[in-house]
Scaffold this motif. Sequence first.
Motif, PDB file in Angstrom:
ATOM      1  N   GLU A  38       0.535  -1.225   0.100  1.00 39.87           N
ATOM      2  CA  GLU A  38      -0.083   0.392  -0.148  1.00 39.87           C
ATOM      3  C   GLU A  38       1.039   1.604   0.311  1.00 39.87           C
ATOM      4  O   GLU A  38       0.953   2.111  -0.620  1.00 39.87           O
ATOM      5  CB  GLU A  38      -0.932   0.077   1.657  1.00 39.87           C
ATOM      6  N   GLN A  39       1.721   1.570   0.618  1.00 35.05           N
ATOM      7  CA  GLN A  39       2.715   2.211   1.581  1.00 35.05           C
ATOM      8  C   GLN A  39       3.263   2.624  -0.842  1.00 35.05           C
ATOM      9  O   GLN A  39       3.722   3.849  -1.342  1.00 35.05           O
ATOM     10  CB  GLN A  39       3.779   2.616   2.062  1.00 35.05           C
ATOM     11  N   GLN A  40       3.619   1.963  -0.907  1.00 36.38           N
ATOM     12  CA  GLN A  40       4.626   1.569  -2.688  1.00 36.38           C
ATOM     13  C   GLN A  40       3.607   2.266  -3.544  1.00 36.38           C
ATOM     14  O   GLN A  40       3.378   3.150  -4.244  1.00 36.38           O
ATOM     15  CB  GLN A  40       5.104   1.021  -3.016  1.00 36.38           C
ATOM     16  N   ILE A  41       2.243   2.155  -3.903  1.00 39.74           N
ATOM     17  CA  ILE A  41       0.966   2.556  -4.307  1.00 39.74           C
ATOM     18  C   ILE A  41       1.061   3.733  -4.088  1.00 39.74           C
ATOM     19  O   ILE A  41       0.907   4.938  -5.036  1.00 39.74           O
ATOM     20  CB  ILE A  41       0.102   1.580  -4.192  1.00 39.74           C
ATOM     21  N   ALA A  42       1.353   4.231  -2.558  1.00 40.49           N
ATOM     22  CA  ALA A  42       1.096   5.680  -2.654  1.00 40.49           C
ATOM     23  C   ALA A  42       1.608   6.454  -2.824  1.00 40.49           C
ATOM     24  O   ALA A  42       1.231   7.264  -3.519  1.00 40.49           O
ATOM     25  CB  ALA A  42       0.131   5.623  -1.004  1.00 40.49           C
ATOM     26  N   ALA A  43       2.423   5.763  -2.579  1.00 42.38           N
ATOM     27  CA  ALA A  43       3.609   6.789  -3.268  1.00 42.38           C
ATOM     28  C   ALA A  43       3.707   7.274  -4.809  1.00 42.38           C
ATOM     29  O   ALA A  43       4.571   7.714  -4.832  1.00 42.38           O
ATOM     30  CB  ALA A  43       4.889   5.912  -2.376  1.00 42.38           C
ATOM     31  N   TYR A  44       4.137   5.824  -4.851  1.00 44.16           N
ATOM     32  CA  TYR A  44       3.802   5.963  -7.325  1.00 44.16           C
ATOM     33  C   TYR A  44       2.749   7.069  -7.390  1.00 44.16           C
ATOM     34  O   TYR A  44       3.141   7.689  -7.645  1.00 44.16           O
ATOM     35  CB  TYR A  44       3.053   4.798  -7.666  1.00 44.16           C
TER      36      TYR A  44
ATOM     37  N   THR B 118       1.098   9.381  -5.686  1.00 45.05           N
ATOM     38  CA  THR B 118       1.852  10.545  -5.273  1.00 45.05           C
ATOM     39  C   THR B 118       2.795  10.982  -6.523  1.00 45.05           C
ATOM     40  O   THR B 118       2.404  12.400  -6.930  1.00 45.05           O
ATOM     41  CB  THR B 118       2.485  10.686  -3.843  1.00 45.05           C
ATOM     42  N   ASP B 119       3.599  10.337  -6.535  1.00 40.60           N
ATOM     43  CA  ASP B 119       4.582  10.953  -7.576  1.00 40.60           C
ATOM     44  C   ASP B 119       3.751  11.016  -9.315  1.00 40.60           C
ATOM     45  O   ASP B 119       4.119  12.319  -9.204  1.00 40.60           O
ATOM     46  CB  ASP B 119       6.394   9.607  -8.068  1.00 40.60           C
ATOM     47  N   LEU B 120       2.905   9.545  -9.271  1.00 39.19           N
ATOM     48  CA  LEU B 120       2.669  10.831 -10.899  1.00 39.19           C
ATOM     49  C   LEU B 120       1.573  11.567 -10.810  1.00 39.19           C
ATOM     50  O   LEU B 120       1.543  12.364 -12.216  1.00 39.19           O
ATOM     51  CB  LEU B 120       1.476   9.133 -11.144  1.00 39.19           C
ATOM     52  N   ALA B 121       0.855  12.556 -10.095  1.00 34.55           N
ATOM     53  CA  ALA B 121      -0.013  12.774  -9.826  1.00 34.55           C
ATOM     54  C   ALA B 121       0.620  14.388  -9.185  1.00 34.55           C
ATOM     55  O   ALA B 121       0.097  15.519  -9.395  1.00 34.55           O
ATOM     56  CB  ALA B 121      -1.030  13.013  -8.257  1.00 34.55           C
ATOM     57  N   SER B 122       1.649  14.928  -8.692  1.00 35.69           N
ATOM     58  CA  SER B 122       2.663  15.604  -8.248  1.00 35.69           C
ATOM     59  C   SER B 122       2.501  16.761  -9.241  1.00 35.69           C
ATOM     60  O   SER B 122       2.714  17.938  -9.168  1.00 35.69           O
ATOM     61  CB  SER B 122       4.206  15.258  -8.425  1.00 35.69           C
ATOM     62  N   GLY B 123       2.150  16.869 -11.110  1.00 41.90           N
ATOM     63  CA  GLY B 123       1.860  18.113 -11.682  1.00 41.90           C
ATOM     64  C   GLY B 123       0.535  18.187 -11.765  1.00 41.90           C
ATOM     65  O   GLY B 123      -0.066  19.622 -12.815  1.00 41.90           O
ATOM     66  N   ASP B 124      -0.663  17.974 -10.486  1.00 38.35           N
ATOM     67  CA  ASP B 124      -1.540  18.149 -10.596  1.00 38.35           C
ATOM     68  C   ASP B 124      -1.904  19.639 -10.695  1.00 38.35           C
ATOM     69  O   ASP B 124      -1.331  19.694 -10.497  1.00 38.35           O
ATOM     70  CB  ASP B 124      -2.461  17.011 -10.452  1.00 38.35           C
TER      71      ASP B 124
END
Length: 153
Positions: A13-19, A21-27
């Motif tokens: 779950e932590q890996q998914i959340a970090a992934y 978050t990284d993908l959405a950093s440009g939102d």
Amino acid sequence: MRGELKRWDEMTEQQIAAYVTDLASGDDGLVKTFVSTWWTLEYDLAATSWTMARLMYRAVKLASVAERSWPDAAKTDQVIARADKNIDEWESQDLPLEQAALNIYGPLKLNSASKSITAQFAAQLLTSTPLTESDVPPYLVDAFKHLCGEVPP
């Protein structure tokens, strides 16, 4: 078959959340990231419903044929009939939809069918395929609602 691209069930779950978050950093403002439910768009479409599995299998098989020569109407009908026969067999044998999706995605991952040509065939097939909201991955439903100005629940 996946190489370095992991599916959600292979991550914590932590890996998914970090992934995510990284993908959405440009939102920002109207720009919003919608992340695949399981793996790739093609796999997700095929894994969501048997309706979409059938459509995607037809598209992948047509793209495989198009690698050699573009199929005419008769060849297209033959390819679709063979694809439908396989899907019918998988469904009658109670093959899990996730396994069918792996079978469908295989030629794309192994580069024996073009993703872009598969997308062209899938778009063409979508015009004559009735879909319900449950036939579409939830993240795509949310993305469409966002694009149309609707707020997802």
